[in-house]
Design an enzyme around this catalytic site. Structure first.
Site, PDB file in Angstrom:
ATOM      1  CB  CYS A   1     -21.972 -64.787  -2.399  1.00  0.00           C
ATOM      2  SG  CYS A   1     -21.127 -65.246  -0.886  1.00  0.00           S
TER       3      CYS A   1
ATOM      4  NE  ARG B   1     -22.537 -60.295  -6.547  1.00  0.00           N
ATOM      5  CZ  ARG B   1     -23.068 -59.275  -6.487  1.00  0.00           C
ATOM      6  NH1 ARG B   1     -23.063 -58.407  -7.354  1.00  0.00           N
ATOM      7  NH2 ARG B   1     -23.732 -58.881  -5.244  1.00  0.00           N
TER       8      ARG B   1
ATOM      9  CD1 TRP C   1     -14.360 -63.537  -1.942  1.00  0.00           C
ATOM     10  CD2 TRP C   1     -15.427 -62.853  -0.031  1.00  0.00           C
ATOM     11  NE1 TRP C   1     -13.317 -62.952  -1.175  1.00  0.00           N
ATOM     12  CE2 TRP C   1     -13.930 -62.416  -0.023  1.00  0.00           C
ATOM     13  CE3 TRP C   1     -16.097 -62.604   1.253  1.00  0.00           C
ATOM     14  CZ2 TRP C   1     -13.260 -61.930   1.033  1.00  0.00           C
ATOM     15  CZ3 TRP C   1     -15.343 -62.083   2.251  1.00  0.00           C
ATOM     16  CH2 TRP C   1     -14.131 -61.423   2.136  1.00  0.00           C
TER      17      TRP C   1
ATOM     18  CG  ASN D   1     -24.599 -61.880  -1.688  1.00  0.00           C
ATOM     19  OD1 ASN D   1     -23.629 -61.896  -1.029  1.00  0.00           O
ATOM     20  ND2 ASN D   1     -24.874 -60.728  -2.336  1.00  0.00           N
ATOM     21  N   GLY D   2     -24.674 -62.807   1.652  1.00  0.00           N
ATOM     22  CA  GLY D   2     -24.719 -61.840   2.671  1.00  0.00           C
ATOM     23  C   GLY D   2     -24.306 -62.643   4.245  1.00  0.00           C
TER      24      GLY D   2
ATOM     25  CD  GLU E   1      -6.498 -47.310  -8.362  1.00  0.00           C
ATOM     26  OE1 GLU E   1      -6.827 -47.257  -7.045  1.00  0.00           O
ATOM     27  OE2 GLU E   1      -7.121 -47.764  -9.149  1.00  0.00           O
TER      28      GLU E   1
ATOM     29  CE  LYS F   1      -6.515 -51.356  -9.487  1.00  0.00           C
ATOM     30  NZ  LYS F   1      -7.593 -50.623  -8.949  1.00  0.00           N
TER      31      LYS F   1
ATOM     32  CD  GLU G   1      -6.941 -54.937  -6.852  1.00  0.00           C
ATOM     33  OE1 GLU G   1      -7.242 -53.805  -7.487  1.00  0.00           O
ATOM     34  OE2 GLU G   1      -7.989 -55.558  -6.370  1.00  0.00           O
TER      35      GLU G   1
ATOM     36  CG  HIS H   1      10.470 -37.819   7.302  1.00  0.00           C
ATOM     37  ND1 HIS H   1      11.308 -36.857   8.281  1.00  0.00           N
ATOM     38  CD2 HIS H   1      10.141 -37.101   6.305  1.00  0.00           C
ATOM     39  CE1 HIS H   1      11.211 -35.865   7.479  1.00  0.00           C
ATOM     40  NE2 HIS H   1      10.617 -35.779   6.446  1.00  0.00           N
TER      41      HIS H   1
ATOM     42  CE  LYS I   1     -15.669 -54.623 -10.283  1.00  0.00           C
ATOM     43  NZ  LYS I   1     -14.388 -54.035 -10.548  1.00  0.00           N
TER      44      LYS I   1
HETATM   45  C1  F6R Z   1      -9.431 -52.322  -6.373  1.00  0.00           C
HETATM   46  C2  F6R Z   1     -10.824 -52.317  -6.274  1.00  0.00           C
HETATM   47  C3  F6R Z   1     -11.482 -52.078  -4.866  1.00  0.00           C
HETATM   48  C4  F6R Z   1     -12.743 -51.527  -4.934  1.00  0.00           C
HETATM   49  C5  F6R Z   1     -13.269 -51.095  -3.245  1.00  0.00           C
HETATM   50  C6  F6R Z   1     -14.731 -50.425  -3.684  1.00  0.00           C
HETATM   51  O1  F6R Z   1      -9.021 -52.533  -7.673  1.00  0.00           O
HETATM   52  O2  F6R Z   1     -11.832 -52.727  -7.165  1.00  0.00           O
HETATM   53  O3  F6R Z   1     -10.576 -51.310  -4.120  1.00  0.00           O
HETATM   54  O4  F6R Z   1     -12.723 -50.092  -5.494  1.00  0.00           O
HETATM   55  O5  F6R Z   1     -13.684 -52.402  -3.123  1.00  0.00           O
HETATM   56  O6  F6R Z   1     -15.606 -50.979  -4.382  1.00  0.00           O
HETATM   57  P1  F6R Z   1     -16.941 -50.075  -4.839  1.00  0.00           P
HETATM   58  O7  F6R Z   1     -16.228 -49.087  -5.757  1.00  0.00           O
HETATM   59  O8  F6R Z   1     -17.848 -51.316  -5.714  1.00  0.00           O
HETATM   60  O9  F6R Z   1     -17.496 -49.539  -3.820  1.00  0.00           O
END
Ligand code: F6R
Length: 607
Positions: free
Chosen positions: A2, A27, A76, A100-101, A480, A484, A487, A503, A602
């Site tokens: 949020c 956010r 969110w 937010n929270g 990773e 990527k 998501e 396995h 984010k």
């Molecule tokens: C994936 C991504 C998330 C963040 C995770 C941690 O692309 O961005 O997996 O890496 O939510 O977020 P931070 O780094 O802000 O603690």
């Protein structure tokens, strides 16, 4: 999660609120809304969906708004589905809030207020706070806010307007971030500075338990007992252009292209006389020699940077490193003591689980070192030592440049730990640093021709599931790559240590199923190549990411992406680029909203 904003000044606030909210949409984008004070009334306009899809259309129907004070929110959803009624702002005539929270005891408050005659309309936890403020309000906003936040449990950053105070915004926070922006004859609130860069670079950081009373001429701060607090003005170093797309189709593509620069900016100030230097955070060789264990704690991509860190620290410094997912670490009663170093990695510096893990480590008395991108964030403030990653604002929900620089710092740390523990000598340390310094140019080379990534992405289009495989550092990286891809493209994928396939997982392979192999580790190459052959002979379509100069037979791979070669140890920093771009183009080809993938936000400030 949020985003909240607020404005009070001489200008009409509607467009300023919308503009600032757009910057915070990363956010959360389940709904958006604004509330303004106009003609002694609080007017709220809010709608399900992204800002442009819902809110902007509704505002057009509303016509002109002349108000100069207002608050805004992009959501969110946590409590209650995304809907108009569950959108913020939420209020009841006299007082309206954005939040937010998460309010943990909202049911108890709701029951109490229902008994007092309040009627609830939404399914949100936030409504309990709005109504509680109204319940306590007898004409004095600070008193009402103090009483209400004394009753609530959980995390909150609140922007509040009272109908009786049409030129004021009030704000209070605990465990969710909030800043107060300082303009000329105008003031702002926002969840983070990216929302305000267009208007000001100067701001106050609101601390937990502080209440801000904001008018166009400035802000006054007090604690919950009304005692005045003096605060220092902070100045943002980020530039407004860094939070714009700058001609790229998406922020993600722009941020991928910013990686060479981000690495340079992050490592150069930390290299002194050819050696990695951690003086700025107070981490000495003596400390590095004496730690019993090194833990690396983070979530998602940041945790993958930790996985890379584990491989390189263990291999160079011959010291064990435990990598943990923050949400697991905090609840598993970890074997942690005051002789340990806990490295916390976070782009936002606000991730709830990572922050809780940091607090746990601080309580135990371990040394905590945070790698954080957002200056002034909670994790940056709570860690004993902090090293900032200089990625600039990362707007795309999928992390790319922040992941890159988290890794870059991890390399410097690994080199220094090894040097301090004398598993490498000074010459070798200098040599490794100079190898690291070649990375930005090598990333640049990967970005010269984007066609191979587009082609690889086009091969994944028909797939509903695929695998990423690798060994050693390539395995850390395939985690990773897989995250990527899934998501943003919504194609299911898993990463596997290549040797583990047989396995169980190899039974999933069927005709045409894509497998993306990463083969940058020369010692492990023959082993991974065998695994590629195994899946290809069972029908897999194998895409291989491989350094220049290595020959891969046609019975092992169908499509090869060649990247610049470098010393094995630093290959993750180069090989991640094709993985990011394959994910990016897969999402583009599928017509997805690349920067704002569904269900995500984010900054994950909830558990
Ligand atoms: C994936 C991504 C998330 C963040 C995770 C941690 O692309 O961005 O997996 O890496 O939510 O977020 P931070 O780094 O802000 O603690």
């Amino acid at each position: 999660m949020c985003g909240i904003v607020g404005y009070t000044g001489n200008k009409e606030c509607r467009d300023i609120l919308i503009n600032s909210l757009r910057k915070l949409e990363y956010r959360g984008y389940d709904s958006a809304g604004i509330a303004v004070i106009e003609n002694d009334r609080i007017k709220t306009v809010k709608a399900k969906g992204k800002i442009n899809d819902g809110l902007v259309k509704k505002l057009e129907e509303e016509g002109h708004l002349s108000a100069v004070t207002g608050i805004g929110h992009t959501r969110w959803a946590t409590h209650g589905e995304p809907s108009d009624i569950n959108s913020h702002p939420i209020g009841n005539g006299r007082v309206t809030i954005v939040h937010n929270g998460i309010i943990e005891n909202y049911r108890k408050i709701k029951t109490f207020l229902t008994e007092k005659g309040y009627v609830f309309e939404s399914e949100t936890d936030t409504e309990s706070v709005a109504k509680l403020l109204d319940y306590y309000y007898t004409g004095n906003p600070i008193e009402a806010i103090s009483k209400a936040v004394t009753d609530i449990e959980g995390a909150y950053a609140l922007g509040i307007i009272f109908r009786d105070y049409p030129d004021m915004i009030y704000a209070v926070r605990k465990d969710s971030p909030l800043i107060v922006g300082i303009g000329e004859g105008e003031m702002f609130i926002a969840s983070d500075m990216t929302a305000l860069l267009e208007y000001t670079k100067h701001y106050y950081l609101l601390e937990a338990g502080e209440i801000a009373s904001i008018s166009k001429s400035g802000a006054l701060f007090c604690d919950l007992h009304g005692n005045k607090i003096k605060k220092e003005v902070q100045t943002a170093t980020w530039d407004v252009s860094e939070a714009e797309k700058g001609g790229f189709e998406h922020f993600m593509l722009k941020e991928i292209h910013e990686q060479p620069d981000a690495v340079r900016k992050t490592i150069s100030p930390r290299i002194k006389d050819g050696l990695p230097c951690f003086d700025e955070c107070g981490l000495t060789d003596d400390m590095l020699r004496n730690y019993k264990h090194i833990f690396i704690i983070a979530c998602g991509s940041a945790m993958h940077a930790g996985m890379v860190g584990k491989y390189i620290i263990e291999s160079l410094a011959r010291t064990p490193v435990i990598v943990d997912i923050a949400s697991e670490f905090r609840y598993r009663n970890p074997l942690l003591c005051d002789k340990d170093l806990v490295v916390i990695i976070s782009q936002s510096g606000e991730t709830a689980d990572t922050k809780a893990a940091l607090e746990l480590a601080n309580e135990v008395g371990a040394d905590t070192l945070a790698f954080v991108n957002v200056v002034g964030s909670s994790i940056a403030r709570e860690a004993k030592m902090v090293m900032f990653t200089y990625a600039g604002p990362e707007i795309s929900v999928a992390s790319t440049k922040a992941f890159m620089v988290q890794n870059a710092l991890m390399y410097l740390l690994a080199f220094r730990v090894a040097y301090a523990r004398e598993t490498i000598d000074e010459n070798e340390c200098r040599r490794l640093v100079s190898v690291l310094e070649t990375v930005p140019d090598k990333i640049g080379e990967c970005l010269k021709d984007l066609d191979p990534y587009k082609k690889a992405a086009s091969k994944l289009m028909g797939a509903d599931s695929l695998l990423y495989i690798g060994r050693g550092l390539d395995y850390a990286l395939s985690m990773e790559g897989s995250l990527k891809l899934k998501e943003i493209s919504y194609i299911h994928s898993e990463s596997y240590a290549a040797g583990e396939l047989k396995h169980g997982t190899i039974s999933l392979i069927h005709n045409g199923m894509p497998v993306i192999a990463v083969t940058t580790q020369s010692e492990l190459l023959p082993k991974t190549v065998s695994n590629m052959r195994e899946v290809k002979s069972r029908g897999a379509y194998v895409v291989d990411v491989c350094p220049d100069g290595i020959k891969i037979d046609s019975d092992c791979a169908d499509f090869i992406i060649t990247i610049p070669s470098a010393e094995d140890l630093i290959m993750p920093l180069i090989a991640v680029v094709p993985l990011q771009l394959i994910a990016y183009y897969s999402a583009v080809l599928r017509g997805n909203d690349v920067d704002k993938p569904r269900n995500l936000a984010k900054s994950v400030t909830v558990e």
